[in-house]
Design a protein around this motif. Structure first.
Motif, PDB file in Angstrom:
ATOM      1  N   PHE A 353      -6.122  13.147   5.368  1.00 49.90           N
ATOM      2  CA  PHE A 353      -5.758  11.733   5.295  1.00 49.90           C
ATOM      3  C   PHE A 353      -4.613  11.576   4.307  1.00 49.90           C
ATOM      4  N   GLU A 378       1.428   5.445  -4.445  1.00 48.52           N
ATOM      5  CA  GLU A 378       1.495   6.150  -3.171  1.00 48.52           C
ATOM      6  C   GLU A 378       2.425   7.347  -3.327  1.00 48.52           C
ATOM      7  N   ASP A 388       1.729  -1.115  -7.263  1.00 46.29           N
ATOM      8  CA  ASP A 388       1.177  -2.400  -7.693  1.00 46.29           C
ATOM      9  C   ASP A 388       0.541  -2.159  -9.057  1.00 46.29           C
TER      10      ASP A 388
ATOM     11  N   MET B   1       1.808   2.391   3.173  1.00 44.17           N
ATOM     12  CA  MET B   1       0.667   1.789   2.494  1.00 44.17           C
ATOM     13  C   MET B   1      -0.101   0.840   3.403  1.00 44.17           C
ATOM     14  N   ASN B   8      -0.750  -7.399  10.322  1.00 42.68           N
ATOM     15  CA  ASN B   8      -1.640  -7.844  11.358  1.00 42.68           C
ATOM     16  C   ASN B   8      -2.581  -8.934  10.890  1.00 42.68           C
ATOM     17  N   PHE B 166     -13.517   9.201   7.251  1.00 49.98           N
ATOM     18  CA  PHE B 166     -12.421   8.477   6.601  1.00 49.98           C
ATOM     19  C   PHE B 166     -13.007   7.635   5.473  1.00 49.98           C
ATOM     20  N   LEU B 170     -11.960   7.587   1.503  1.00 53.51           N
ATOM     21  CA  LEU B 170     -11.525   6.354   0.842  1.00 53.51           C
ATOM     22  C   LEU B 170     -12.469   5.972  -0.292  1.00 53.51           C
ATOM     23  N   GLU B 173     -12.234   7.066  -4.044  1.00 55.71           N
ATOM     24  CA  GLU B 173     -11.422   6.302  -4.982  1.00 55.71           C
ATOM     25  C   GLU B 173     -12.253   5.226  -5.707  1.00 55.71           C
ATOM     26  N   MET B 217      -6.171  -5.575  -6.693  1.00 57.85           N
ATOM     27  CA  MET B 217      -5.229  -4.479  -6.459  1.00 57.85           C
ATOM     28  C   MET B 217      -5.830  -3.451  -5.490  1.00 57.85           C
ATOM     29  N   MET B 218      -7.106  -3.106  -5.725  1.00 55.66           N
ATOM     30  CA  MET B 218      -7.739  -2.102  -4.867  1.00 55.66           C
ATOM     31  C   MET B 218      -7.795  -2.590  -3.417  1.00 55.66           C
ATOM     32  N   ARG B 221      -4.335  -3.223  -0.999  1.00 54.92           N
ATOM     33  CA  ARG B 221      -3.590  -2.250  -0.204  1.00 54.92           C
ATOM     34  C   ARG B 221      -4.432  -1.612   0.899  1.00 54.92           C
ATOM     35  N   LEU B 222      -5.637  -2.125   1.092  1.00 52.28           N
ATOM     36  CA  LEU B 222      -6.460  -1.571   2.165  1.00 52.28           C
ATOM     37  C   LEU B 222      -6.190  -2.314   3.470  1.00 52.28           C
ATOM     38  N   GLU B 225      -8.917  -1.643   8.937  1.00 49.80           N
ATOM     39  CA  GLU B 225      -9.659  -0.441   9.369  1.00 49.80           C
ATOM     40  C   GLU B 225     -10.269   0.257   8.161  1.00 49.80           C
ATOM     41  N   GLU B 226      -9.476   0.304   7.091  1.00 48.87           N
ATOM     42  CA  GLU B 226      -9.959   1.000   5.903  1.00 48.87           C
ATOM     43  C   GLU B 226     -11.146   0.253   5.292  1.00 48.87           C
TER      44      GLU B 226
END
Ligand SMILES: Cc1cc2nc3c(=O)[nH]c(=O)nc-3n(C[C@H](O)[C@H](O)[C@H](O)COP(=O)(O)OP(=O)(O)OC[C@H]3O[C@@H](n4cnc5c(N)ncnc54)[C@H](O)[C@@H]3O)c2cc1C
Lengths: 421, 239
Positions: A353, A378, A388, B1, B8, B166, B170, B173, B217-218, B221-222, B225-226
């Motif tokens: 990923f 990133e 950010d 990102m 969307n 996935f 994710l 983090e 912030m977390m 950026r998701l 889908e994430e």
């Protein structure tokens, strides 16, 4: 709607990483050697072993039996934590995850042969090597100081006995005495660390020795969370702390441990405690492995944390030169997860990923007065780039500062469980 | 990102707000008379009006403009207290989201009320509540943003299937702060939540409806889908 993975694969493939090509076909289990059982190394070992369900043979090379976290070691100095609360052992990593703990220093790396030599002479072969040795100090960066003087003028920048020495020196200071810190130049581990330490020392002195003075000798023009620290120092420790910046000669400093003197641009100051935090570079073994640059840090590929010098070697945490992330335990832990994901995919063909990184650093200024700074990152081809960020504001109310401190306690519990199981 | 997904989402939310706005009379929040009837759902726990006292729930006079968990003499849950301390203030937007699903704002809220799905009924109820605020005239009849509330996330976002592998990546983090064991020291537990509540909470941060710099912030950026993958992963995580 289903997940579209083509985009992800594209990113990774474009970086040139070996994808889904089990590197060791037909052989016994693939072997990963991890050098350094700190925030970066232990996290990486744990995620590799746990997520591969035993399909990868993981050896953690770390001489210590107990790891003392640097994070929260300032709070120990301030009297907010017990020393033992900083201690973490490797028994869950070895017991629950089947990781082998080789208790020795790694002394050499032969990248052509794919081997690591340990201090006892033992040789470990690897398919992938992870180097996460933290920092070492740059010799001669503070004239008059070297490691042999560290009991007189402690650095306390690798946690353990050094932290205990500094704490007891602060507590034993004569009434009205002077505590001096020689702060490091950039880049160094934990950008707010020296200033949180100043706050914690001030907290102790305010209660025990209120006429004592703190002298901060800082070669940098500005530093992390400066406005927040300055506001907090004025509020809680007014008149106690003096910072001497480069404009007053702080870049030209020498220490005389035997005389307990600090010489700032030729001016001799007599001090009672002197905390010398020298300039830093990647832990020695990174240099021995030939993966460091002329500044002493190890450049890495931002998409994977693989060394720019060798795709089979990964460098994590403080030792790496990656771009915008500060050298912190949080960053090391974040980088380790990306590296573990990439290594698993290279060795076992598991899914890859896109890399994702983040960091948050909390600092305690005084009782229940916590602040934080954080960012998300990133991978670009050139570096790990900040996308950010946020920072606590000056003038926040006491409830929010207390909540921020409480969050940091939650974070410490969370991250140490994430690192050591 | 966050690129594709967030564009969307923004687009779809815009669509939803347009639809919502035409579905209701544009000039008013809703019909306060109908709201008085719907208030029956709340009256078992809350009092409102000149004589109101705290009951099972806090009194709701002057709720607009009040900080969440803002009454000194009511014993709120830790979760709602945290929301208030982070700066949640009751406005048309935040009240609408809270009434739609109290867990959007505070997972551990003590308000055991399942939520009111119907946006029209919520609007009526908000109009009713507004009549008991200190200065109803200062509260816009129809804030243009009031319709852009999270519970109206299109069903396909809530129904996104999360990929567990996935999700696992994710989630690593998140586990720097949120313990996999579900322990709750200084940072709330996020394991074993119903997936929909989890998705709503994350979108509440992402849309900055729910304040907290780290989580904004977390979540910011998701992609959807994430978030779905994370919801699926944490919903079943036990250690
Ligand atoms: C005072 C202070 C406060 C801090 N506060 C925070 C904070 O609040 N939040 C935060 O996120 N970070 C904080 N940090 C920073 C954090 O401690 C480091 O960034 C982090 O530990 C880096 O992780 P690492 O894995 O790179 O190195 P380390 O954690 O230092 O681990 C390196 C390990 O490698 C071992 N090692 C070294 N060489 C070898 C070798 N040749 N062979 C075998 N083993 C070897 C060492 O024994 C050590 O255990 C703080 C640091 C300090 C000094």
């Amino acid at each position: 709607m289903t997940l579209n993975r083509r985009g992800f694969l594209g990113t990774i493939a474009a970086t040139g990483a070996v994808l889904a090509a089990p590197a060791v076909l037909g052989q016994t289990k693939p072997r990963v050697v991890v050098i350094g059982g700190g925030a970066g190394g232990a996290t990486c070992a744990r995620y590799l072993a746990r997520d591969s369900d035993g399909a990868i043979d993981v050896t953690l090379v770390e001489p210590a039996e107990v790891y003392y976290t640097c994070f929260f070691s300032n709070l120990y100095i301030g009297g907010f934590r017990e020393f033992e609360s900083l201690a973490h052992r490797y028994d869950k990593l070895t017991g629950e995850h089947g990781i082998t703990h080789a208790r020795a220093m790694a002394e050499g790396v032969d990248r052509d042969a794919g081997t690591v030599t340990l201090a006892g002479g033992e040789v470990l072969a690897y398919d992938r090597l992870v180097i996460a040795p933290g920092i070492d100090f740059v010799e001669g960066s503070v004239p008059g100081w070297d490691l042999s003087r560290a009991e007189i003028m402690p650095h306390a920048y690798k946690a353990g006995p050094q932290t205990q020495i500094l704490k007891s020196q602060v507590e034993a200071m004569p009434e009205g005495g002077t505590f001096c810190m020689v702060a490091p130049p950039n880049p160094y581990r934990c950008p707010p660390g020296p200033y949180e330490r100043i706050s914690m020392v001030a907290h102790v002195l305010k209660a025990r020795n209120p006429t004592a003075k703190i002298l901060l000798v800082d070669p940098k023009d500005k530093y992390s969370k400066q406005a927040l620290f300055e506001e907090g120092w004025e509020k809680h420790y007014s008149g106690m702390i003096t910072r001497i910046g480069p404009d007053f000669g702080a870049a030209n400093v020498e220490v005389r441990p035997d005389a307990m003197e600090v010489v700032i641009d030729g001016e001799v100051e007599k001090v009672d405690v002197c905390n010398v935090i020298p300039a830093q570079k990647a832990g020695m073994i990174a240099e021995a492995a030939g993966v460091t640059d002329d500044k002493g840090w190890a450049p890495v590929n931002p998409h994977s944390m693989a060394s720019r010098a060798d795709p089979r070697v990964f460098v994590l945490g403080d030792a790496s030169a990656q771009g915008d992330m500060p050298k912190s335990g949080f960053s090391a832990n974040s980088q380790a997860k990306v590296a573990a994901m990439v290594i698993r995919s290279e060795l076992t063909g598991s899914k890859a990923f896109p890399a994702k990184y983040s960091n948050t650093c909390w600092s305690l200024i005084d009782t229940d007065d916590g602040v934080k700074v954080g960012a998300s990152y990133e991978a670009t081809d050139e570096k790990i780039a900040s996308v950010d960020s946020f920072i606590s504001q000056t003038g926040e109310d006491a409830d929010l500062r207390k909540a921020t401190y409480e969050e940091s306690l939650g974070w410490y519990a969370g991250i140490t469980a994430d690192i050591f199981g | 990102m966050a690129g594709r997904g967030s564009i969307n989402l923004a687009f779809r939310l815009a669509l939803v707000s347009a639809l919502g706005a035409t579905a209701l009379p544009a000039a008013e929040i809703g019909d306060a008379g109908n709201g008085a009837v719907i208030w029956g759902d709340c009256a078992g726990c809350h009092e409102i009006g000149p004589e109101a006292k705290n009951a099972i729930g806090p009194k709701l006079n002057g709720i607009f403009g009040r900080r969440a968990a803002g009454l000194p003499d009511f014993d709120y849950s830790k979760s709602l207290t945290r929301a208030g301390r982070d700066g949640v203030v009751w406005t048309l937007e935040t009240l609408d989201a809270y009434i739609a699903n109290p867990r959007t704002f505070a997972s551990g809220t003590r308000m055991s009320y399942p939520g009111l799905d119907d946006p029209g009924k919520r609007a009526d109820l908000l109009a009713f509540l507004r009549d008991f605020s200190d200065r109803p005239r200062d509260i816009p009849e129809a804030a243009p943003t009031a319709r852009r509330t999270l519970p109206e996330l299109p069903p396909d976002i809530l129904a996104l299937q999360g990929d567990p592998e996935f999700g696992e990546y994710l989630a690593s983090e998140c586990q720097a702060c949120h313990q996999a064991s579900g322990a709750d020291e200084g940072i709330p537990s996020i394991t074993l939540w119903p997936e929909e509540n989890f998705v709503l909470a994350m979108h509440a941060y992402k849309q900055k409806l729910r304040p907290h710099p780290v989580m904004q912030m977390m979540a910011g950026r998701l992609t959807e889908e994430e978030i779905a993958a994370l919801a699926a992963y944490f919903a079943t995580l036990t250690e």
